[in-house]
Scaffold this motif. Structure first.
Motif, mmCIF file in Angstrom:
data_model
loop_
_atom_site.group_PDB
_atom_site.id
_atom_site.type_symbol
_atom_site.label_atom_id
_atom_site.label_comp_id
_atom_site.label_asym_id
_atom_site.label_seq_id
_atom_site.Cartn_x
_atom_site.Cartn_y
_atom_site.Cartn_z
ATOM 1 N N MET A 113 4.212 11.460 7.212
ATOM 2 C CA MET A 113 4.366 10.059 6.852
ATOM 3 C C MET A 113 3.211 9.276 7.480
ATOM 4 N N THR A 114 2.585 8.446 6.682
ATOM 5 C CA THR A 114 1.454 7.658 7.171
ATOM 6 C C THR A 114 1.945 6.462 7.981
ATOM 7 N N THR A 115 1.032 5.843 8.691
ATOM 8 C CA THR A 115 1.357 4.656 9.462
ATOM 9 C C THR A 115 1.908 3.554 8.561
ATOM 10 N N ILE A 116 1.316 3.414 7.387
ATOM 11 C CA ILE A 116 1.785 2.385 6.445
ATOM 12 C C ILE A 116 3.206 2.693 5.995
ATOM 13 N N ASP A 117 3.473 3.951 5.651
ATOM 14 C CA ASP A 117 4.826 4.334 5.239
ATOM 15 C C ASP A 117 5.821 4.116 6.375
ATOM 16 N N GLN A 118 5.418 4.432 7.603
ATOM 17 C CA GLN A 118 6.290 4.225 8.759
ATOM 18 C C GLN A 118 6.604 2.743 8.936
ATOM 19 N N ARG A 119 5.583 1.903 8.817
ATOM 20 C CA ARG A 119 5.782 0.459 8.992
ATOM 21 C C ARG A 119 6.694 -0.099 7.904
ATOM 22 N N LEU A 120 6.479 0.336 6.661
ATOM 23 C CA LEU A 120 7.350 -0.110 5.571
ATOM 24 C C LEU A 120 8.789 0.315 5.830
ATOM 25 N N SER A 121 8.973 1.537 6.323
ATOM 26 C CA SER A 121 10.301 2.039 6.643
ATOM 27 C C SER A 121 10.950 1.206 7.744
ATOM 28 N N GLU A 122 10.178 0.849 8.759
ATOM 29 C CA GLU A 122 10.687 -0.006 9.837
ATOM 30 C C GLU A 122 11.148 -1.354 9.307
ATOM 31 N N LEU A 123 10.488 -1.839 8.269
ATOM 32 C CA LEU A 123 10.837 -3.128 7.658
ATOM 33 C C LEU A 123 11.968 -2.999 6.638
ATOM 34 N N GLY A 124 12.437 -1.758 6.425
ATOM 35 C CA GLY A 124 13.502 -1.541 5.457
ATOM 36 C C GLY A 124 13.013 -1.548 4.027
ATOM 37 N N LEU A 125 11.717 -1.299 3.838
ATOM 38 C CA LEU A 125 11.132 -1.306 2.497
ATOM 39 C C LEU A 125 10.738 0.107 2.103
ATOM 40 N N LYS A 126 10.758 0.376 0.819
ATOM 41 C CA LYS A 126 10.361 1.679 0.291
ATOM 42 C C LYS A 126 9.479 1.464 -0.925
ATOM 43 N N LEU A 127 8.358 2.169 -0.954
ATOM 44 C CA LEU A 127 7.473 2.052 -2.122
ATOM 45 C C LEU A 127 8.117 2.719 -3.329
ATOM 46 N N PRO A 128 8.104 2.053 -4.459
ATOM 47 C CA PRO A 128 8.587 2.695 -5.685
ATOM 48 C C PRO A 128 7.522 3.674 -6.187
ATOM 49 N N GLU A 129 7.853 4.433 -7.195
ATOM 50 C CA GLU A 129 6.837 5.245 -7.859
ATOM 51 C C GLU A 129 5.847 4.298 -8.515
ATOM 52 N N ALA A 130 4.590 4.682 -8.531
ATOM 53 C CA ALA A 130 3.577 3.841 -9.176
ATOM 54 C C ALA A 130 3.932 3.692 -10.650
ATOM 55 N N PRO A 131 4.037 2.460 -11.126
ATOM 56 C CA PRO A 131 4.407 2.264 -12.523
ATOM 57 C C PRO A 131 3.339 2.790 -13.478
ATOM 58 N N GLN A 132 3.781 3.414 -14.543
ATOM 59 C CA GLN A 132 2.882 3.898 -15.573
ATOM 60 C C GLN A 132 2.637 2.773 -16.566
ATOM 61 N N PRO A 133 1.432 2.694 -17.107
ATOM 62 C CA PRO A 133 1.162 1.631 -18.078
ATOM 63 C C PRO A 133 2.029 1.781 -19.328
ATOM 64 N N VAL A 134 2.522 0.656 -19.837
ATOM 65 C CA VAL A 134 3.328 0.673 -21.059
ATOM 66 C C VAL A 134 2.557 0.065 -22.221
ATOM 67 N N ALA A 135 1.324 -0.299 -21.975
ATOM 68 C CA ALA A 135 0.468 -0.851 -23.024
ATOM 69 C C ALA A 135 -0.898 -0.176 -22.910
ATOM 70 N N ASN A 136 -1.843 -0.682 -23.628
ATOM 71 C CA ASN A 136 -3.168 -0.085 -23.653
ATOM 72 C C ASN A 136 -4.051 -0.719 -22.584
ATOM 73 N N TYR A 137 -3.865 -0.285 -21.336
ATOM 74 C CA TYR A 137 -4.704 -0.757 -20.242
ATOM 75 C C TYR A 137 -4.786 0.326 -19.180
ATOM 76 N N VAL A 138 -5.731 0.197 -18.295
ATOM 77 C CA VAL A 138 -5.906 1.121 -17.185
ATOM 78 C C VAL A 138 -5.273 0.462 -15.953
ATOM 79 N N PRO A 139 -4.323 1.139 -15.277
ATOM 80 C CA PRO A 139 -3.638 0.494 -14.159
ATOM 81 C C PRO A 139 -4.528 0.254 -12.942
ATOM 82 N N PHE A 140 -5.587 1.055 -12.795
ATOM 83 C CA PHE A 140 -6.513 0.824 -11.692
ATOM 84 C C PHE A 140 -7.889 1.368 -12.039
ATOM 85 N N LEU A 141 -8.867 0.850 -11.334
ATOM 86 C CA LEU A 141 -10.252 1.281 -11.501
ATOM 87 C C LEU A 141 -10.908 1.263 -10.130
ATOM 88 N N ILE A 142 -11.587 2.346 -9.808
ATOM 89 C CA ILE A 142 -12.338 2.406 -8.560
ATOM 90 C C ILE A 142 -13.810 2.299 -8.923
#
Length: 83
Positions: free
Chosen positions: A1-30
């Motif tokens: 578990m990463t530091t970020i995941d640990q901190r989110l857990s301490e705050l009672g938060l959980k990351l959802p699965e990354a949402p998949q695009p439902v339209a014609n777009y790219v969800p991220f670009l590096i």
């Protein structure tokens, strides 16, 4: 578990699965050392899209919850993009 995941857990938060695009777009670009993320909306744990206007049918608390869901979705997409 990463530091970020640990901190989110301490705050009672959980990351959802990354949402998949439902339209014609790219969800991220590096590009170089920059990450661009698009198309993130507020969805609750059941997948319901949270919409509305603060003060016109949406309370401050509901708006804060929607913002939290949107931010967690954004972080999940960043985690998926960056591995």
């Amino acid at each position: 578990m990463t530091t970020i995941d640990q901190r989110l857990s301490e705050l009672g938060l959980k990351l959802p699965e990354a949402p998949q695009p439902v339209a014609n777009y790219v969800p991220f670009l590096i590009s170089g050392d920059q990450l661009f993320i698009s198309g993130q909306i507020a969805k609750d744990a059941t997948g319901r899209v949270l919409t509305g206007t603060l003060g016109a049918g949406v309370s401050i608390e509901d708006g804060q919850a929607a913002a939290r869901h949107s931010a967690l979705s954004l972080l999940a997409q960043a985690k998926a993009a960056l591995g």
